[in-house]
Design a protein around this motif. Structure first.
Motif, PDB file in Angstrom:
ATOM      1  N   ARG A 199       8.444  13.101   1.556  1.00 50.13           N
ATOM      2  CA  ARG A 199       7.369  13.869   2.185  1.00 50.13           C
ATOM      3  C   ARG A 199       7.835  14.489   3.492  1.00 50.13           C
ATOM      4  NH1 ARG A 199       2.079  10.019   1.186  1.00 50.13           N
ATOM      5  NH2 ARG A 199       2.078  10.255  -1.074  1.00 50.13           N
ATOM      6  N   ILE A 200       8.670  13.801   4.229  1.00 53.66           N
ATOM      7  CA  ILE A 200       9.207  14.349   5.476  1.00 53.66           C
ATOM      8  C   ILE A 200      10.081  15.562   5.180  1.00 53.66           C
ATOM      9  CG2 ILE A 200      10.772  13.877   7.409  1.00 53.66           C
ATOM     10  CD1 ILE A 200       9.693  10.991   7.358  1.00 53.66           C
ATOM     11  N   ILE A 201      10.901  15.488   4.133  1.00 58.50           N
ATOM     12  CA  ILE A 201      11.763  16.608   3.753  1.00 58.50           C
ATOM     13  C   ILE A 201      10.929  17.805   3.324  1.00 58.50           C
ATOM     14  CG2 ILE A 201      13.440  17.392   2.034  1.00 58.50           C
ATOM     15  CD1 ILE A 201      14.662  14.566   2.194  1.00 58.50           C
ATOM     16  N   GLY A 246       0.828  -1.202   0.000  1.00 59.97           N
ATOM     17  CA  GLY A 246       0.000   0.000   0.000  1.00 59.97           C
ATOM     18  C   GLY A 246       0.860   1.248   0.000  1.00 59.97           C
ATOM     19  N   ARG A 247       0.239   2.387  -0.213  1.00 66.55           N
ATOM     20  CA  ARG A 247       0.970   3.656  -0.187  1.00 66.55           C
ATOM     21  C   ARG A 247       1.355   3.997   1.241  1.00 66.55           C
ATOM     22  NH1 ARG A 247      -1.573   8.191  -3.996  1.00 66.55           N
ATOM     23  NH2 ARG A 247       0.399   8.340  -5.040  1.00 66.55           N
ATOM     24  N   GLN A 248       2.588   4.396   1.412  1.00 66.71           N
ATOM     25  CA  GLN A 248       3.046   4.812   2.730  1.00 66.71           C
ATOM     26  C   GLN A 248       2.638   6.255   2.972  1.00 66.71           C
ATOM     27  OE1 GLN A 248       7.241   4.184   2.838  1.00 66.71           O
ATOM     28  NE2 GLN A 248       7.011   2.146   3.720  1.00 66.71           N
ATOM     29  N   LEU A 249       2.306   6.547   4.206  1.00 63.94           N
ATOM     30  CA  LEU A 249       1.888   7.900   4.546  1.00 63.94           C
ATOM     31  C   LEU A 249       3.073   8.852   4.647  1.00 63.94           C
ATOM     32  CD1 LEU A 249      -0.473   9.723   5.282  1.00 63.94           C
ATOM     33  CD2 LEU A 249      -0.129   9.080   7.650  1.00 63.94           C
TER      34      LEU A 249
END
Length: 81
Positions: A24-26, A16-19
């Motif tokens: 995204r954190i960067i 599945g897609r990771q949150l």
């Protein structure tokens, strides 16, 4: 439960897609740093856009520029895909 059902459940759960991915954190970290920079600059400044000259808080001008840049980036990324 049949073997086919057990296999398909195990495969779909891990892919599945990771949150929160590293990219995204960067991006989130850069957005937070940009907001800190914007709201640390609170003094008034004069801004001229073509002819009129206005005096407004620097944070408001930086925030408006950031929002306009984000909207332009989102528009071009949407057209690209």
């Amino acid at each position: 439960m049949s073997p086919k059902t057990a296999e398909s459940g195990a495969k779909s759960g891990g892919r599945g897609r990771q949150l929160m991915t590293p990219s995204r954190i960067i991006v989130l970290l850069l957005a937070v740093l940009a907001l800190i920079f914007i709201f640390e600059n609170t003094r008034a400044t004069r801004i001229r856009l073509l002819i009129p000259e206005v005096t407004m808080p620097l944070w408001m001008a930086l925030l408006a520029t950031g929002v306009i840049g984000a909207l332009c980036g989102a528009y071009f990324m949407r057209r690209r895909s």
